[in-house]
Design an enzyme around this catalytic site. Structure first.
Site, PDB file in Angstrom:
ATOM      1  N   ASP A 167       2.669  -2.125  -3.512  1.00  0.00           N
ATOM      2  CA  ASP A 167       1.531  -1.424  -4.125  1.00  0.00           C
ATOM      3  C   ASP A 167       0.321  -2.345  -4.247  1.00  0.00           C
ATOM      4  O   ASP A 167       0.429  -3.569  -4.142  1.00  0.00           O
ATOM      5  CB  ASP A 167       1.968  -0.920  -5.511  1.00  0.00           C
ATOM      6  CG  ASP A 167       1.310   0.401  -5.872  1.00  0.00           C
ATOM      7  OD1 ASP A 167       0.247   0.703  -5.306  1.00  0.00           O
ATOM      8  OD2 ASP A 167       1.857   1.115  -6.725  1.00  0.00           O
ATOM      9  N   ASP A 178      -4.217   3.231   6.263  1.00  0.00           N
ATOM     10  CA  ASP A 178      -4.962   2.935   7.481  1.00  0.00           C
ATOM     11  C   ASP A 178      -4.027   2.342   8.524  1.00  0.00           C
ATOM     12  O   ASP A 178      -2.901   1.946   8.216  1.00  0.00           O
ATOM     13  CB  ASP A 178      -6.114   1.970   7.173  1.00  0.00           C
ATOM     14  CG  ASP A 178      -5.624   0.705   6.485  1.00  0.00           C
ATOM     15  OD1 ASP A 178      -4.921  -0.079   7.145  1.00  0.00           O
ATOM     16  OD2 ASP A 178      -5.921   0.506   5.287  1.00  0.00           O
ATOM     17  N   GLU A 224     -23.433 -12.344   9.897  1.00  0.00           N
ATOM     18  CA  GLU A 224     -23.837 -11.509   8.762  1.00  0.00           C
ATOM     19  C   GLU A 224     -23.322 -10.086   8.904  1.00  0.00           C
ATOM     20  O   GLU A 224     -23.241  -9.345   7.942  1.00  0.00           O
ATOM     21  CB  GLU A 224     -25.372 -11.474   8.654  1.00  0.00           C
ATOM     22  CG  GLU A 224     -25.998 -12.835   8.402  1.00  0.00           C
ATOM     23  CD  GLU A 224     -25.821 -13.296   6.961  1.00  0.00           C
ATOM     24  OE1 GLU A 224     -25.294 -12.524   6.148  1.00  0.00           O
ATOM     25  OE2 GLU A 224     -26.192 -14.452   6.659  1.00  0.00           O
ATOM     26  N   GLU A 238      18.556  24.640  -9.716  1.00  0.00           N
ATOM     27  CA  GLU A 238      17.535  23.796  -9.073  1.00  0.00           C
ATOM     28  C   GLU A 238      18.196  22.651  -8.301  1.00  0.00           C
ATOM     29  O   GLU A 238      17.763  22.300  -7.203  1.00  0.00           O
ATOM     30  CB  GLU A 238      16.575  23.240 -10.127  1.00  0.00           C
ATOM     31  CG  GLU A 238      15.621  24.288 -10.668  1.00  0.00           C
ATOM     32  CD  GLU A 238      14.821  23.786 -11.875  1.00  0.00           C
ATOM     33  OE1 GLU A 238      13.600  24.007 -11.902  1.00  0.00           O
ATOM     34  OE2 GLU A 238      15.424  23.184 -12.789  1.00  0.00           O
ATOM     35  N   ASP A 246       7.758   0.775 -10.891  1.00  0.00           N
ATOM     36  CA  ASP A 246       7.159  -0.152 -11.843  1.00  0.00           C
ATOM     37  C   ASP A 246       7.971  -0.244 -13.147  1.00  0.00           C
ATOM     38  O   ASP A 246       8.606   0.730 -13.553  1.00  0.00           O
ATOM     39  CB  ASP A 246       5.744   0.365 -12.145  1.00  0.00           C
ATOM     40  CG  ASP A 246       4.840  -0.715 -12.673  1.00  0.00           C
ATOM     41  OD1 ASP A 246       5.340  -1.786 -13.010  1.00  0.00           O
ATOM     42  OD2 ASP A 246       3.627  -0.464 -12.742  1.00  0.00           O
TER      43      ASP A 246
END
Ligand code: GLA
Length: 728
Positions: free
Chosen positions: A478, A531, A176, A611, A367
């Site tokens: 992703d 992580d 548990e 730039e 994407d």
């Protein structure tokens, strides 16, 4: 020997370069924790308190000895149901429904090298770098065995812990709750440093006192989450970034987790890291087992920066794998903030041309390139290159991109499916969904049941057939939602969250084996799965969907406590910023993004020649210092949540070179001067500031600091290179 055993007293001592960890099997066979901290000598069993404490019971084998109670004694793996009323590392329900498990010592084994974990990410090390101790505990009644694993990386000051729970009995039991590490402290007041956040604002630092009661953080989202990172620090009251004692607990896992800190009735502190209890009921039949993901422990007496140094090395050298860990990473231009879903073959080629012109290495097609994908409401799962929309085949596109002189990268989201997709129409039963209910939508997408092998197999085949179509050098993996409907048609509901993660890891392991040349960058709406577990498969992770330089400074600051710059995806995006509307100079945006794996996330077609020239210069500068950024020692020079400026630096191992970056956060009229104190230099050496040619003693730079010039501008920034020279 990093692991020592004294048979007379049954004491185990784990020794690293600067730390000692000690435990003892007592007369009743309980495994007690004696000490963890700065390296010390001797047997520490004298520390244990034996007094008759009211309402703290004793095991029956203690007979009339009322001074023995598990409610008071420090333990290695505390269990619910045997008279310890504090938080437990393990809760087990047996076939009679009893929540009890009485674990006693059976045997131990010591081995050279570091143990590995079946199907889970874990710290790895060679046989001469690490030793393993396994201590086996067992319940005499239900025959459940717990194998506690300790990995000792002496030189690195790292101790890892994991637990394998095996049902040796004939009746089914249900796990548990299961943790991999418990740290019990007999005395002392501690602060807990944890990292909370939200989508686009991850890993803010919180420091709270561990008070009486129990404080917990964790994730029930199926991923480690944007909201709480699975890595925490316990620090003494007076510990700062530079000084003082602190303990780290870093979970090597990307799914649901729970960290609990508790101060008990006698002022003792307990800290537990493990799997989250919610929606977790793991049944074990005879001889079945569950492996609890690893927790990496570390103690430093040199403040948080000492701790960070150890974790950074550990992640770089002993967690991240593959050919990119120690090599230069491609400088990339990502199509997301440049064009969002509005891409076709021509757009990608135009961006590729721009990338080449800007001195970058790669174009990443984000994407929008597959199935029916004009927005985020459809198409996930249909991993077929949409030749109609894109106006070419994938092979043609990668060829064209390569001919333009840049590499090609692609975005995928394998764990997801849109209801408006052929995959969902074919396999509506493949999603996680409670029976008889409609699944929770998030970004209008559902989660594929990755605990099922058949589901993974088909997606794997589709992804491979895609990756085989062209010269693909990079994949952005992703995962854009939290999991809600924890139910799988095939699997017991209480196993789903854990088995889902094993499924993701299995998929990733197969992918990296099959495509060792491809660099995979992890992502979950930015840093929602940032992580150590993911870092075992993907050596870099997109740090946040927030590319605003001012916010990023804080996000990267929080991230830096455990994770090295080599793992932190950081890009320069357009101004005004798409998330905050803030207008920050390209110069400052470049400096902020150079604290990670560098790239751009904008449409160069909208930039002026000036730039573009600045970007070429930035790319050149990053290339010059990327080894230092990737592998140098990282120092935080300010806390950007508190200080009026953000500053950090990278120092080479030999302390000959340092790259120091400073951004002023607050601009006022007639302001005070900020003196930024450097760190990590050789105090007796002389350093030259590359740009100004000025020379300083290391001691002066570190003790007196550098005055920052006054400029009338929002977020002015400086990046300075210091090199060791022979004289002043
Ligand atoms: C997530 C990622 C972004 C981008 C989008 C695409 O939000 O974090 O970088 O890839 O998905 O949908």
């Amino acid at each position: 020997m990093a692991i020592q055993y004294q048979p007379e007293k049954r004491i185990f001592t784990l020794i690293t370069k600067h730390t000692t960890y000690q435990m003892q099997v007592d007369a009743f066979g309980f495994l007690l924790h004696l000490y963890y901290g700065k390296r010390i000598a001797g047997d520490l069993d004298y520390l244990l308190p034996y007094y008759d404490r009211g309402f703290s019971g004793s095991p029956s084998d203690a007979e009339n000895n009322r001074t023995y109670s598990l409610d008071v004694l420090p333990q290695e793996y505390p269990v619910l149901g045997v008279g310890d009323y504090r938080n437990s590392a393990l809760i087990l329900r047996d076939a009679d429904g009893c929540e009890c498990c009485d674990l006693r010592y059976v045997r131990y084994e010591m081995k050279k090298g570091k143990y590995g974990l079946t199907a889970l990410p874990a710290v790895f090390a060679s046989d001469h770098e690490a030793e393993t101790l396994e201590i086996v505990l067992e319940d005499a009644v239900n025959k459940v065995q717990v194998r506690l694993l300790y990995g000792v990386l002496a030189k690195e000051d790292i101790i890892t812990r994991s637990a394998v729970i095996i049902n040796k009995g004939s009746r089914e039991v249900v796990v548990e709750k299961a943790a991999s590490a418990c740290l019990d402290f007999l005395s002392g007041d501690y602060d807990l440093i944890s990292f909370y956040g939200r989508h686009t604002m991850e890993r803010n630092l919180q420091r709270t006192q561990i008070a009486h009661g129990s404080f917990s953080i964790g994730s029930r989202r199926g991923t480690s989450s944007h909201q709480y990172n699975p890595a925490v620090i316990l620090a003494k009251k007076d510990t700062t970034d530079e000084t003082g004692g602190c303990y780290g607990m870093m979970f090597v896992y990307s799914g649901n987790f729970s960290f609990e800190a508790e101060k008990d009735q006698f002022g003792q502190t307990r800290a537990i890291m493990g799997l989250a209890r919610e929606q977790f009921h793991y049944p074990l039949k005879k001889n079945e087992k569950i492996v609890v993901p690893e927790t990496v422990l570390c103690y430093s007496d040199k403040g948080f920066s000492g701790l960070s140094k150890i974790y950074h090395r550990c992640i770089r050298e002993h967690i991240c794998r593959g050919k990119y860990v120690k090599t230069k990473r491609p400088l990339l231009l990502n199509s997301w903030e440049a064009a969002y879903f509005n891409i076709d073959g021509d757009t990608i080629c135009r961006l590729a041309k721009d990338a080449a012109d800007l001195n970058l290495d790669m174009i990443v097609m984000d994407d929008g390139w597959f199935g029916k994908r004009e927005d985020d409401n459809s198409g996930l799962g249909d991993w077929h290159f949409n030749e109609q929309k894109m106006g070419c085949t994938l092979q043609e596109l990668t060829d064209k991109v390569n001919k333009l002189g840049v590499k090609f990268g692609i975005w995928i989201e394998p764990e997801m499916v849109s209801e408006d997709s052929d995959l969902y129409r074919e396999h509506p039963d493949w999603v996680l969904c409670f029976p008889g209910r409609k699944a929770v939508r998030c970004r209008n997408q559902l989660v594929l049941d990755f605990s099922r092998e058949d589901v993974r197999k088909l997606i794997f085949e589709r992804i491979c057939s895609l990756l085989d179509q062209g010269n693909i050098a990079y994949v952005k993996w992703d995962m854009n939602r939290s999991i809600a409907d924890v139910y799988s048609g095939e699997n017991a509901p209480g196993k789903v969250t854990y088995d889902y993660m094993l499924g993701v890891y299995d998929f990733l392991e197969k992918l990296i084996k099959r495509y060792p040349e491809i660099l995979i960058e992890g992502c979950s709406g930015g840093g929602g799965r940032f992580d150590a577990g993911m870092l075992y498969y993907t050596p870099q992770i997109w740090c946040s969907d927030n590319t605003d330089a001012a916010d990023r400074l804080r996000i990267q600051y929080g991230t830096s406590f455990f994770y090295p710059a080599s793992t932190i995806g950081a890009h320069v995006s357009a101004a005004p910023n798409h998330q905050t509307g803030r207008n920050i100079s390209l110069h400052t945006r470049g400096i902020v993004a150079m604290a990670g794996t560098f790239g751009y996330e904008l449409d160069p077609g909208l930039l002026s020649e000036e730039e573009k020239e600045e970007i070429r210069e930035q790319a050149g500068r990053y290339r010059q210092y990327e080894d230092l950024i990737r592998e140098g020692m990282y120092y935080r020079l300010s806390d950007p949540f508190e200080a009026p400026y953000a500053a950090w630096m990278f120092v080479s191992e030999d302390r000959d070179t340092a790259l120091c970056s400073i951004v002023i956060l607050e601009n006022h009229s007639n302001p005070p001067i900020h003196y930024v104190k450097l760190r990590g230099l050789d105090k007796d050496a002389v350093y030259e500031d590359k740009e100004s040619g000025k020379r300083y003693y290391g001691s002066a730079l570190m003790e007196a600091g550098l005055p920052m010039p006054l400029v009338k501008e929002d977020y002015p920034a400086w990046q300075m290179i210091f090199t060791r020279v022979t004289g002043i």
